[in-house]
Write a protein that holds these residues in place. Sequence first.
Motif, PDB file in Angstrom:
ATOM      1  N   GLU A   1       1.119  -1.143  -0.278  1.00 44.22           N
ATOM      2  CA  GLU A   1       0.267  -0.162   0.178  1.00 44.22           C
ATOM      3  C   GLU A   1       1.014   0.971   0.317  1.00 44.22           C
ATOM      4  N   THR A   2       2.546   0.803   0.487  1.00 43.30           N
ATOM      5  CA  THR A   2       3.168   2.630   0.286  1.00 43.30           C
ATOM      6  C   THR A   2       3.554   2.735  -0.434  1.00 43.30           C
ATOM      7  N   THR A   3       3.337   3.752  -1.179  1.00 45.22           N
ATOM      8  CA  THR A   3       3.779   4.699  -2.735  1.00 45.22           C
ATOM      9  C   THR A   3       5.235   5.004  -3.015  1.00 45.22           C
ATOM     10  N   VAL A   4       6.058   4.427  -4.140  1.00 46.84           N
ATOM     11  CA  VAL A   4       6.769   4.749  -4.330  1.00 46.84           C
ATOM     12  C   VAL A   4       6.964   4.595  -5.073  1.00 46.84           C
ATOM     13  N   ASP A   5       7.758   5.681  -6.424  1.00 48.07           N
ATOM     14  CA  ASP A   5       8.051   6.548  -6.903  1.00 48.07           C
ATOM     15  C   ASP A   5       9.236   6.278  -7.273  1.00 48.07           C
ATOM     16  N   HIS A   6      10.052   6.096  -7.184  1.00 51.20           N
ATOM     17  CA  HIS A   6      11.587   5.330  -7.998  1.00 51.20           C
ATOM     18  C   HIS A   6      11.668   3.447  -8.188  1.00 51.20           C
ATOM     19  N   ASP A   7      12.653   3.532  -9.040  1.00 55.23           N
ATOM     20  CA  ASP A   7      12.726   2.184  -9.343  1.00 55.23           C
ATOM     21  C   ASP A   7      13.531   1.000  -8.672  1.00 55.23           C
ATOM     22  N   PHE A   8      14.477   1.849  -7.710  1.00 56.41           N
ATOM     23  CA  PHE A   8      15.175   1.363  -6.479  1.00 56.41           C
ATOM     24  C   PHE A   8      14.027   1.009  -5.923  1.00 56.41           C
ATOM     25  N   LEU A   9      13.238   2.008  -5.431  1.00 56.00           N
ATOM     26  CA  LEU A   9      11.959   1.675  -4.419  1.00 56.00           C
ATOM     27  C   LEU A   9      11.567   0.505  -4.556  1.00 56.00           C
ATOM     28  N   ILE A  10      11.380   0.349  -5.598  1.00 49.92           N
ATOM     29  CA  ILE A  10       9.877  -0.708  -5.960  1.00 49.92           C
ATOM     30  C   ILE A  10      11.081  -1.867  -5.936  1.00 49.92           C
ATOM     31  N   LEU A  11      12.139  -2.021  -6.321  1.00 51.12           N
ATOM     32  CA  LEU A  11      12.285  -3.339  -6.088  1.00 51.12           C
ATOM     33  C   LEU A  11      12.671  -3.433  -4.807  1.00 51.12           C
ATOM     34  N   ALA A  12      13.352  -2.833  -3.563  1.00 51.94           N
ATOM     35  CA  ALA A  12      12.970  -2.855  -2.076  1.00 51.94           C
ATOM     36  C   ALA A  12      12.172  -3.292  -1.432  1.00 51.94           C
ATOM     37  N   ARG A  13      11.048  -2.851  -2.261  1.00 51.64           N
ATOM     38  CA  ARG A  13       9.694  -3.165  -1.560  1.00 51.64           C
ATOM     39  C   ARG A  13       8.729  -5.065  -2.122  1.00 51.64           C
ATOM     40  N   ALA A  14       9.584  -4.938  -3.538  1.00 48.61           N
ATOM     41  CA  ALA A  14       9.163  -6.015  -3.929  1.00 48.61           C
ATOM     42  C   ALA A  14      10.878  -7.419  -2.664  1.00 48.61           C
ATOM     43  N   GLU A  15      11.973  -7.110  -2.550  1.00 48.83           N
ATOM     44  CA  GLU A  15      12.443  -8.263  -1.795  1.00 48.83           C
ATOM     45  C   GLU A  15      11.959  -8.012  -0.052  1.00 48.83           C
ATOM     46  N   LEU A  16      11.778  -7.207   0.023  1.00 43.14           N
ATOM     47  CA  LEU A  16      11.130  -6.732   1.899  1.00 43.14           C
ATOM     48  C   LEU A  16       9.644  -7.612   1.409  1.00 43.14           C
ATOM     49  N   CYS A  17       8.644  -8.050   0.288  1.00 46.61           N
ATOM     50  CA  CYS A  17       7.858  -8.806   0.070  1.00 46.61           C
ATOM     51  C   CYS A  17       8.666 -10.614   0.617  1.00 46.61           C
ATOM     52  N   PHE A  18       9.602 -10.216  -0.176  1.00 43.27           N
ATOM     53  CA  PHE A  18       9.808 -11.583  -0.484  1.00 43.27           C
ATOM     54  C   PHE A  18       9.973 -12.014   0.874  1.00 43.27           C
ATOM     55  N   ALA A  19      11.235 -11.259   1.454  1.00 38.71           N
ATOM     56  CA  ALA A  19      11.788 -11.519   2.970  1.00 38.71           C
ATOM     57  C   ALA A  19      10.639 -11.965   4.308  1.00 38.71           C
ATOM     58  N   ILE A  20       9.210 -11.477   3.775  1.00 41.73           N
ATOM     59  CA  ILE A  20       8.582 -11.696   4.995  1.00 41.73           C
ATOM     60  C   ILE A  20       7.538 -13.048   4.206  1.00 41.73           C
TER      61      ILE A  20
END
Length: 566
Positions: free
Chosen positions: A388-407
């Motif tokens: 649900e967190t809005t991110v506007d940079h490609d690095f942050l989009i990938l970081a969000r995916a990394e955190l989801c996969f870690a969960i």
Amino acid sequence: MSSSSHLPNTKPETARLRPRRACDECRKRKRKCDGELPCATCTHYEYTCQYEYSKAARASRAVHTSLQTSPTDRLVAPRESFPTDNLVPTGGIEQLSSFLDRGTARFISHASSISQARSLGLGLGLPEPPRLHSFGYHTGVRKEPERATSAQLPQLLPWGQARDCIDVFTAVIHPVFGLMDMEYMCQRAREHWQASPEGLEFSFDAVISGIVALGSLFSNLLDEEKELQVVLHAKALLDDPVISRRPSQDLVVAWILRTIYSRATSRPNVAWLHSSTTMNLIEITGIHYNEVPVAYGAENTGPPPGHEGDERARITSVAQSLHVLIAYDYGKTITHLDPTACDRIQPRPGDFTLQLSELTNKVFTTTSYSDPISHQAQLLQAMEQLMETTVDHDFLILARAELCFAIHRRLRVLGLGLTGQQIKLIVAAGTAALPAARRLSAQHHPWWNITNALFQFICACLSVGTNETLANIQPTVETFESVTRHFNTHLTREAFNTALFLINACQKEKEKQVSFLQLRGLGQESGASQEQVDLSQVPIIDSPLASLFETYHEPPFIDLQTIFNI
């Protein structure tokens, strides 16, 4: 905070005689000294002021100082003065007050053995209580090593090359990890190159070395050998026993930059150790506590007026976010300092530091729980909040995916099964990461999560094994292949081949499962039905997996233990 104009005027009105000799720091730097203890120059630049006087002279000065300042004055000194070793209340950080040792930039609790002697002296009303010092910490049978570093960056690199690398860092990396005022930093860097070798400050030299190394990494402006020289120079500075003996805000920033570089180029344990060291340095200096004055590098007076609180909040927030990204992915302990630091950050145009903090703050609650069901609910809630967190940079989009996969990996460890919502969130995080990875690789910006997010997405899809997740294997492999073409290195090829190896293993497992469904050895009564159903036409696996190996042949055997234990 360090300006001499902020200090109370405790000088007597009588005329002062010309000092017989300057203090050690003024004499070394050939500056004008007023002979006081501390002198005005050392107070302004936050040097440790000391004189090589005889014992009688020091005793005389101690009596003179005690007549000017009573023990009560030291305890209730105005906050803007902050004399050396003054008691600084810490509020929410600790229940008891803590010392800020301005001489060594240490932020020390009363619970520490280092502060016990001084606390006792202040309690006894001594005019000159013992200093903050590790009395009796060890036997002292060995002397501390002397400074091992003498060369500085202006001797290794011309200003023109350094400035180009600083520009790349400002444009590419700093928007995500916005921990400095880059205009002010560039001004300091220019003065650093113009200064004489005797006037150069080592902790800032480590900062600018980290900036130059990262700028070169993301642009190839320096050849690999020259970049390595800069990296090793920064390492020598940060590991120097004398420089690290007195932590400052510059030293903390330099360690953050070293952590970013090691995460992008080195092994997981190295990046985690560097990020943990950074967090410990922040705790030592008290940067994470907004009310504590902080010592900067010896040759500067800190950031421009009005920016100190914002800069300290940014340093704390960036270090904390970077630490969470590294530790959470690596499955290591997370150090918590101040999750509210982002609330004190002043927004800047084109800056994504706040979004980075918002992402990593979502996993602060995902610690261990005694009840697995409650733990599962907390983890799933964290994943929902991440998406649900809005991110506007490609690095942050990938970081969000990394955190989801870690969960997701933590949810699998619980062994409670998967929910439909969890699968949807994993797919949403992974599919959003694919175009972000393609864009960053096309720009030749070697963000570490370009390959890490893709590899982890393939692993998550295979581990879930539903049609919804397996349908993403084909586009993810195609994206991974594109990234490998842009970054054709041993590590990218190794990760890509390992992903294909796992996909091939999954395909063989599904072929085995299909073979169990084939009906054999039935009587003639069932023969008619077998003629009606041609089992050879039954698809072996989902079409995304089947189509992959029309293009990619099975790679040679890969030792997974060697790969995953790097």
